[in-house]
Design a protein around this motif. Sequence first.
Motif, PDB file in Angstrom:
ATOM      1  N   GLN A 179       0.805  -1.225   0.000  1.00  0.00           N
ATOM      2  CA  GLN A 179       0.000   0.000   0.000  1.00  0.00           C
ATOM      3  C   GLN A 179       0.839   1.277   0.000  1.00  0.00           C
ATOM      4  OE1 GLN A 179      -0.713  -2.321   2.649  1.00  0.00           O
ATOM      5  NE2 GLN A 179      -2.658  -3.215   1.991  1.00  0.00           N
ATOM      6  N   SER A 183       0.416   4.187  -3.035  1.00  0.00           N
ATOM      7  CA  SER A 183       0.127   5.614  -2.869  1.00  0.00           C
ATOM      8  C   SER A 183       1.266   6.478  -3.421  1.00  0.00           C
ATOM      9  CB  SER A 183      -0.096   5.915  -1.382  1.00  0.00           C
ATOM     10  OG  SER A 183      -0.353   7.277  -1.174  1.00  0.00           O
ATOM     11  N   ASP A 207      -6.938   4.166   6.694  1.00  0.00           N
ATOM     12  CA  ASP A 207      -5.523   4.512   6.798  1.00  0.00           C
ATOM     13  C   ASP A 207      -4.913   3.995   8.099  1.00  0.00           C
ATOM     14  OD1 ASP A 207      -3.355   5.839   5.428  1.00  0.00           O
ATOM     15  OD2 ASP A 207      -3.403   7.350   7.009  1.00  0.00           O
ATOM     16  N   PHE A 214      -0.910   4.775   3.361  1.00  0.00           N
ATOM     17  CA  PHE A 214      -1.397   5.621   2.270  1.00  0.00           C
ATOM     18  C   PHE A 214      -1.027   7.092   2.510  1.00  0.00           C
ATOM     19  CE2 PHE A 214      -5.050   2.739   0.630  1.00  0.00           C
ATOM     20  CZ  PHE A 214      -4.231   2.244  -0.364  1.00  0.00           C
TER      21      PHE A 214
END
Length: 353
Positions: A179, A183, A207, A214
Amino acid sequence: MKSLSMADLAQAAGVGKATVSLALRNDPRIRESTRRRIQALAKKMGYRTNPMVALVMGQLRSSSNTKFRGSFALIGLQVTKSLAEQNHTFRSLLRGFENRATTLGYQVDHFWADDPLLQGNPKLPDVLQARGIQGVAFLGLPSKGTLPSWTESIISHQVSVVLGTRPSSPAIHCSSNDQYTTSFDAVHQLHALGKKRPALVLSHAIDSLLAGRFSAAFLQSQISTGEPLHKIAERIWWFQPGDQSSFLEWFAQTKPDSLLTTHLEIAPWLKNAKTPPPALAHLDWDPSMTGWAGMNQNNETVGANAVDLLSSHLMRGEHGLPLSAKVLQVESQWVEGASLNPKVFFSQKTSSS
């Protein structure tokens, strides 16, 4: 010194080589007491599987008709069957998990969040044993990112893996998307398109479950621009369902030229903005998102990798909590879409899910 062979182990155990081979793979066709006795003897004698032989045998098995090898349990901690069918991320994870399991000869038994057995029922380990479950995959961690205490009796004896999200505790194997890189790369894709003021719209709960990956990557990816960190942070809006007015107020103040999100609801909200809408990209893109650009997290591969983790540890007879947990991460791919061109995208019908 001559290395210990499977024939040596079979002679010491007083059984045939086929029985030893199946016992070391924890095959349910061998009585559990026999499996445990042979596995304990192998550990005591220092027996190690030859990786090249295991590789060749694995190729031979995959090239022939797949035979039934056992069962895995898929436990939806916070996921009901209906949610698994509706949510595109869960659908993809499950599809990848189930397809790989079937290919390797395993069936999958499902236990959903609304099943009474998942309400801390002490009989669940007995049910898993009675069904011949050889490995367990957990889906949908609670908001704190930890496994519930009632899972301790399962993960202490079973080969276990968490699917989709890296747990904060306990330390067990995990298969997930990367992740942070997802991002980070998404911001750089927007920069490459000339977007200098990207924003992030994200649920704080999501999050937090991802340990801030992220949002941290969103901030880190823009430090090199020289813009003060607090100014970059102002372009993060913590999503709340139905809070369109606060979102539009934030959007008018920050004036981003592009927006990363995990919430399709943002698109119809932006139709009510007083200024032209920005380019949009989804951080968990799925083919069902008509017109959207974004990051394809390859969730089917994540699901398949979880099966590979379970089966590889079963092959080595490694059960219970690992001394060192493995985390398999899958990278995302950028997908172009009409949402990068607001004039085109917003002239079309915008949908949300």
